[in-house]
Design a protein around this motif. Structure first.
Motif, mmCIF file in Angstrom:
data_model
loop_
_atom_site.group_PDB
_atom_site.id
_atom_site.type_symbol
_atom_site.label_atom_id
_atom_site.label_comp_id
_atom_site.label_asym_id
_atom_site.label_seq_id
_atom_site.Cartn_x
_atom_site.Cartn_y
_atom_site.Cartn_z
ATOM 1 N N ALA B 77 0.806 -1.213 0.000
ATOM 2 C CA ALA B 77 0.000 0.000 0.000
ATOM 3 C C ALA B 77 0.838 1.261 0.000
ATOM 4 O O ALA B 77 0.349 2.349 -0.307
ATOM 5 N N VAL B 78 2.109 1.103 0.328
ATOM 6 C CA VAL B 78 2.963 2.289 0.403
ATOM 7 C C VAL B 78 3.200 2.836 -1.006
ATOM 8 O O VAL B 78 3.623 2.110 -1.888
ATOM 9 N N PRO B 79 2.946 4.132 -1.217
ATOM 10 C CA PRO B 79 3.154 4.691 -2.552
ATOM 11 C C PRO B 79 4.639 4.707 -2.909
ATOM 12 O O PRO B 79 5.487 4.832 -2.032
ATOM 13 N N VAL B 80 4.912 4.643 -4.188
ATOM 14 C CA VAL B 80 6.284 4.427 -4.632
ATOM 15 C C VAL B 80 7.221 5.549 -4.189
ATOM 16 O O VAL B 80 8.381 5.299 -3.848
ATOM 17 N N VAL B 81 6.707 6.783 -4.131
ATOM 18 C CA VAL B 81 7.583 7.880 -3.728
ATOM 19 C C VAL B 81 8.072 7.674 -2.303
ATOM 20 O O VAL B 81 9.246 7.882 -1.986
ATOM 21 N N VAL B 82 7.161 7.232 -1.454
ATOM 22 C CA VAL B 82 7.552 6.974 -0.069
ATOM 23 C C VAL B 82 8.526 5.808 -0.009
ATOM 24 O O VAL B 82 9.500 5.829 0.744
ATOM 25 N N THR B 83 8.257 4.786 -0.822
ATOM 26 C CA THR B 83 9.167 3.637 -0.859
ATOM 27 C C THR B 83 10.583 4.078 -1.210
ATOM 28 O O THR B 83 11.553 3.656 -0.581
ATOM 29 N N LEU B 84 10.689 4.943 -2.210
ATOM 30 C CA LEU B 84 12.012 5.406 -2.606
ATOM 31 C C LEU B 84 12.662 6.207 -1.483
ATOM 32 O O LEU B 84 13.864 6.085 -1.238
ATOM 33 N N LEU B 85 11.850 7.015 -0.793
ATOM 34 C CA LEU B 85 12.404 7.784 0.317
ATOM 35 C C LEU B 85 12.894 6.861 1.429
ATOM 36 O O LEU B 85 13.949 7.092 2.023
ATOM 37 N N ILE B 86 12.103 5.830 1.691
ATOM 38 C CA ILE B 86 12.517 4.856 2.707
ATOM 39 C C ILE B 86 13.835 4.205 2.301
ATOM 40 O O ILE B 86 14.762 4.069 3.109
ATOM 41 N N ALA B 87 13.906 3.813 1.028
ATOM 42 C CA ALA B 87 15.132 3.167 0.547
ATOM 43 C C ALA B 87 16.317 4.110 0.717
ATOM 44 O O ALA B 87 17.385 3.726 1.199
ATOM 45 N N GLY B 88 16.117 5.378 0.327
ATOM 46 C CA GLY B 88 17.200 6.345 0.443
ATOM 47 C C GLY B 88 17.602 6.573 1.889
ATOM 48 O O GLY B 88 18.795 6.595 2.228
ATOM 49 N N ALA B 89 16.597 6.715 2.751
ATOM 50 C CA ALA B 89 16.887 6.995 4.153
ATOM 51 C C ALA B 89 17.606 5.826 4.815
ATOM 52 O O ALA B 89 18.579 6.002 5.558
ATOM 53 N N PHE B 90 17.135 4.627 4.547
ATOM 54 C CA PHE B 90 17.757 3.444 5.136
ATOM 55 C C PHE B 90 19.206 3.340 4.687
ATOM 56 O O PHE B 90 20.113 3.082 5.489
ATOM 57 N N THR B 91 19.418 3.559 3.399
ATOM 58 C CA THR B 91 20.777 3.474 2.875
ATOM 59 C C THR B 91 21.648 4.577 3.474
ATOM 60 O O THR B 91 22.827 4.358 3.770
ATOM 61 N N ALA B 92 21.059 5.756 3.658
ATOM 62 C CA ALA B 92 21.824 6.845 4.274
ATOM 63 C C ALA B 92 22.240 6.468 5.685
ATOM 64 O O ALA B 92 23.380 6.722 6.101
ATOM 65 N N ALA B 93 21.307 5.841 6.406
ATOM 66 C CA ALA B 93 21.626 5.423 7.771
ATOM 67 C C ALA B 93 22.780 4.427 7.765
ATOM 68 O O ALA B 93 23.719 4.535 8.567
ATOM 69 N N VAL B 94 22.709 3.461 6.835
ATOM 70 C CA VAL B 94 23.792 2.488 6.726
ATOM 71 C C VAL B 94 25.091 3.202 6.367
ATOM 72 O O VAL B 94 26.151 2.931 6.935
ATOM 73 N N GLY B 95 24.993 4.163 5.455
ATOM 74 C CA GLY B 95 26.179 4.906 5.048
ATOM 75 C C GLY B 95 26.781 5.667 6.205
ATOM 76 O O GLY B 95 28.000 5.699 6.388
ATOM 77 N N LEU B 96 25.924 6.281 7.018
ATOM 78 C CA LEU B 96 26.432 7.026 8.162
ATOM 79 C C LEU B 96 27.057 6.086 9.180
ATOM 80 O O LEU B 96 28.126 6.355 9.718
ATOM 81 N N ALA B 97 26.368 4.985 9.441
ATOM 82 C CA ALA B 97 26.907 4.029 10.406
ATOM 83 C C ALA B 97 28.292 3.576 9.977
ATOM 84 O O ALA B 97 29.182 3.342 10.793
ATOM 85 N N PHE B 98 28.448 3.462 8.666
ATOM 86 C CA PHE B 98 29.732 3.019 8.154
ATOM 87 C C PHE B 98 30.714 4.171 8.095
ATOM 88 O O PHE B 98 31.893 4.016 8.398
#
Lengths: 386, 308, 292
Positions: B77-98
């Protein structure tokens, strides 16, 4: 408007519409086939052999003899380096730009799986992929090539437990789709006999040392150790076990591994090793089809040594040829599929008589071999996997 | 109107009408180019401004791709724009952690660390196979925009194009902002920047995070355009491909990222028919490019742009 | 796990580690002299081994001569590449040279595939396959041989850098190019020399390791382990490269013995990152401090 004008217009219309209604990839004079395969990357050798020295070899012979119902076969290949996204792009290019009639002999579970939905949606036949994962089952436009892994496992386990009465098994498997598919299959088939895998060790693709894995498997004292690897690590595993003097286990290679490359690399460490062989020996078999294959290889690619990968491509092309021939001059994707489904007892001169049915599985065979004096010696007749 | 002003308008117009004039395959190819453009910009934000070359960006792409795919599978049900934002945010978090622990590393050392990162990510994807389906691969369902599935090449292309244009615009405008100028200062001389009061560590971390965000969003787009994911897709050679794109295009430049990504993707596709000659031809072109256009295509074209 | 098994696995790991050390050394030699990374180091190793193999098969040479052919091929190829391609990239940045070596690695691998296909081939070994039995412990002669051969080469390199004029000149260029030039050292000559040296080291490593991993166009991928080893040991430091290599080889072998399959292959990279975070100079190296 005059009659002549109307007739002219009708004729022009027919000619204009005609080609658009004809089957893509089939013209008056040729049939276009193709695939995305590995010409670089980890499986470059098998990819090149199956396509350029396998499929193309058979079609060279066929085209020289006049082709299929007056049409010659032309092939187009693109390299995907075993990357699924490249396979998707290449396959789309083949279908939409090169306008192929069907995909023939692509390689690898992930690259093939990536293209499945697209091909089914666009009604493009996917013929005889060089991979054994059961994902291709139940798809209308797909015909499997290699004996699928679950069938191979069934033959191997039923033979080892049923006829040879072995009870303890270990698995050394490659850490990817091929290795894991066999691991799952072995677990299932052993469970049918109320047995469990004693130890299983993964080997990363391309790793240089398997001493730790072999040591761990040995500690579990299995009577049989399955090897689900590519020739390089497979040979290393055999050499390693020779080094540590681990003689009280039977090393058994899976179908894809059981070939002459692996023997050549392992040298004397391969003596006494057993396995499931999916093909007759391409170098020494006297079967008429294998001899014809060798003769063709000698004629067109004399520097290339006969091997099982090119042999499998050769048979794939042969099967296509048989299906297309039966479909007749009106060759469409539908008539091809219908013709292939009706293949009964087809004698390739290489494999046991092939019968393809609604299950679209073209190969279900294998036989047991043991290495004696550097060559595979046949121990059983063709095993049943049903 | 100068050429410099006209270029972006022409480009936007071409982007908009592309699916109507180009054959289906080239619409698909254009989507791939746009995905690579976003990754190249993300990589350039890190490497061009902070002089840290990453050999692990395929790992960020993978994280974004799998997060987007899994979100679409488990929460359709999540709209694609939100999905992309989630993907970006999650990856950013991983990037920061690293990125945080690796802040102090410079040049080569950071490159090695990113190389390691890339491997660890692919191993993790392979082993979390209950979630990611591991080596068998993951089929990505169609993205959904307001209830409609984006299941044609054209719809996917427009999604990719819109997202890419937005992200490109953001990157271009970044330079105009205060943080952007700080990034530029960092590029010129880290020591001088520090001496001017710019918190270097903070900005380097931010660069990591933004770079990872861009690549994560690109990963989501990649997942929808290709439709199938497997660990094999994201190996070190893909990371090297991205590095090639930004260096061939021009390090530290947004137009460079766009040109580099487009040239490399299209060239690579065009050479596919050469099968086992492709790496040979591609490698030769790479060498020729660096010998005759050091600094990348953008630097070679500089004399042209000055005249406008 | 019995002690005998552990010894065997460690010995095997030391052998692989010795190869990683040689790879790391060739990378460090080039880096020290030129401040560039040679992404094609593995492919150059692969090529020199293939050439030696082809010559050996054609002429039936004994193995020692095959090694000589490999060394000559490796050295000549490295010299040619440096003089004709790398030298021309002087006008660019270090990143440009990196991309050039990326292109080179693609070209070399494709050439090998075209000349010999991407198949894998057995390579004759200096060492017999029958294991050396010392009580309960069984050692593979090839492991001992690779380890010993690599050590000998490393000792020769050490002597070269310590005692010869050439070695001192190379060290001078590594420390401070400008000063070295002012002292009359031809920096360009040192560039060539470092490449040739790296090519020779790679050639020896290739001949030593080919019997174990088999000769194929993808043999060059071992360079990634070389990078990892060099960084763990301390990039730029040659003893560091050696230590890093040995450590990595043993670590890679012990990991499957004690760790579950999910994480064992990540271990070298986790260690790499840990080293970088805790002690970026690596086990032995020194971080260069840039003067403002």
């Amino acid at each position: 408007m005059s009659l002549v004008a109307s007739l002219l217009i009708a004729l022009v219309a027919l000619v204009a519409v005609g080609p658009a209604m004809a089957q893509q990839g089939v013209s008056e004079t040729e049939i276009v086939l193709g695939c995305s395969n590995s010409f670089s990357g980890p499986l470059a050798y098998t990819g090149e052999q199956a396509t350029r020295y396998g499929v193309d070899l058979y079609f060279k012979v066929l085209n020289d003899a006049g082709g299929i119902n007056g049409r010659k076969v032309r092939t187009v290949y693109y390299d995907d380096g075993y990357k699924p996204q490249e396979a998707v792009a290449n396959t789309r290019k083949l279908v939409e730009q090169d306008k192929i009639f069907a995909v023939i002999a692509p390689q690898g579970t992930a690259p093939v799986a990536a293209t499945l939905e697209y091909l089914e949606e666009n009604k493009v036949p996917l013929l005889f992929p060089f991979q054994g994962s059961p994902i291709t089952r139940g798809k209308k436009y797909v015909f499997s090539g290699m004996t699928l892994y679950d069938r191979q496992s069934k033959m191997m386990v039923d033979y080892l437990v049923g006829q040879r009465k072995f009870k303890t098994f270990a698995v050394l498997y490659q850490d990817d789709d091929y290795g894991k598919a066999f691991l799952t299959a072995y677990e299932k088939d052993l469970a049918r006999h109320n047995l469990k895998i004693a130890a299983a060790e993964p080997v990363k693709r391309g790793v240089t040392d398997v001493s730790a894995q072999i040591a761990k498997l040995r500690a579990a004292s299995p009577q049989v150790t399955f090897l689900v690897l590519t020739p390089g690590p497979g040979a290393q595993a055999l050499k390693e076990r020779q080094k540590i003097g681990w003689t009280d286990t039977v090393m058994v290679s899976s179908g894809p591994l059981t070939d002459e490359k692996y023997l050549g690399l392992a040298g004397d460490a391969a003596e006494g090793v057993e396995g499931l062989s999916l093909w007759p020996d391409p170098l020494t078999s006297d079967l008429p089809g294998v001899k014809a294959y060798r003769a063709a290889m000698q004629k067109y690619f004399d520097k290339n040594e006969p091997n099982r990968y090119s042999l499998s491509g050769y048979v794939a092309a042969m099967l296509f040829g048989e299906g297309a021939k039966r479909a007749g001059r009106t060759l469409t994707r539908e008539t091809l599929i219908g013709a292939l489904e009706n293949v009964k007892g087809f004698d390739s001169g290489i494999l046991p008589p092939l019968t393809i049915g609604a299950d679209h599985e073209t190969q279900k065979q294998g036989f047991w071999v043991r290495v004696e004096q550097g060559r595979f010696k046949q121990l059983t007749d063709w095993l049943k996997s049903d | 109107m100068s050429l410099r002003r006209v270029w972006p308008l022409v480009a936007l117009a071409a982007l908009a009408v592309w699916p109507w004039v180009a054959p289906r395959y080239f619409v698909f190819l254009a989507s791939l180019v746009l995905v690579n453009v976003v990754v190249a910009i993300g990589l350039n934000l890190l490497s061009g401004y902070t002089n840290q070359l990453s050999f692990g960006h395929a790992g960020f792409l993978a994280v974004g791709a799998y997060v987007a795919a899994l979100t679409t599978i488990h929460a359709p049900a999540v709209p694609v724009v939100v999905t992309l934002l989630i993907a970006g945010a999650f990856t950013a978090a991983v990037g920061l952690a690293f990125g945080v622990p690796c802040l102090r590393l410079g040049g080569l050392y950071l490159s090695m660390a990113t190389l390691a990162f890339g491997f660890v990510i692919t191993e993790a994807i392979l082993n979390l196979d209950t979630l990611t389906k591991g080596a068998d691969g993951l089929r990505v369902p169609a993205a959904r925009l307001g209830g409609w599935p984006l299941s044609s090449d054209t719809t996917r292309y427009y999604l990719t194009a819109v997202v890419a244009v937005l992200l490109v615009a953001a990157a271009v405008n970044l330079v105009r902002t205060r943080p952007g100028r700080a990034f530029l200062a960092l590029r010129e001389s880290e020591i001088a920047a520090q001496a001017s009061g710019i918190p270097v560590a903070l900005y380097k971390t931010a660069a990591f995070g933004v770079s990872a965000f861009y690549t994560g969003v690109a990963g989501g787009l990649f997942a929808f355009v290709v439709g199938f994911l497997s660990p094999d897709a994201f190996d070190v050679f893909l990371s090297v491909d991205f590095v090639v794109m930004i260096i061939v295009g021009g390090l530290g430049s947004v137009p460079g990222s766009i040109i580099g990504a487009a040239v490399v993707t299209v060239l690579y596709d065009w050479l596919a028919a050469f099968q086992n000659y492709r790496p040979l031809i591609f490698g030769t072109i790479l060498i020729a490019c660096m010998l005759f256009m050091p600094g990348g295509i953008v630097r070679a074209l500089e004399p042209l742009s000055r005249r406008t | 796990m019995t002690a005998a098994t552990i010894i065997h696995v460690v010995a095997s790991g030391l052998a692989t580690g010795a190869i990683y050390a040689l790879m790391a050394l060739s990378l460090v030699i080039i880096y020290n002299a030129t401040r560039t990374l040679n992404f094609a180091q593995g492919e150059m190793l692969m090529m020199s081994t293939f050439v030696a193999w082809a010559v050996q098969r054609a002429l039936g040479l004994p193995l020692v001569l095959t090694l000589v052919v490999a060394i000559v091929a490796g050295g000549v190829m490295a010299w040619l590449v440096e003089r004709t391609i790398i030298r021309r990239a002087i006008g660019g940045t270090h990143w440009d040279v990196l991309i050039i070596t990326v292109g080179l690695s693609l070209i070399l691998r494709a050439l090998a595939g075209l000349a010999w296909t991407h198949d894998e081939f057995p390579f004759p070994s200096f060492f017999p396959s029958a294991p050396i039995v010392l009580g309960p412990v069984r050692l593979a002669p090839v492991s001992v041989g690779i380890f010993g051969g690599s050590l000998a080469l490393m000792a020769a390199l050490w002597a070269l850098f310590r005692f010869t004029r050439l070695g001192r000149a190379m060290r001078a260029v590594a420390q401070n190019q400008r000063a070295a030039r002012l002292m009359g050292i031809s920096v360009e000559r040192m560039y060539s020399t470092s490449w040739v040296l790296a090519g020779v080291v790679g050639a020896v490593a290739g001949v030593l390791v080919a019997p174990v991993v088999f000769l194929s166009s993808k043999m060059g991928l071992i360079v990634i382990n070389g990078f990892t080893a060099a960084v763990i040991g301390g990039f730029g430091s040659m003893p560091g490269a050696v230590l890093g290599g040995m450590f990595l080889g043993v670590l890679e072998n012990l990991a499957p013995l004690y760790l579950p399959s999910g994480i064992r292959y990540s271990v070298p990279f986790v260690v790499l990152v840990a080293v970088l975070v805790v002690r970026p100079a690596g086990l032995v190296g020194r971080i260069e401090r840039r003067k403002v």
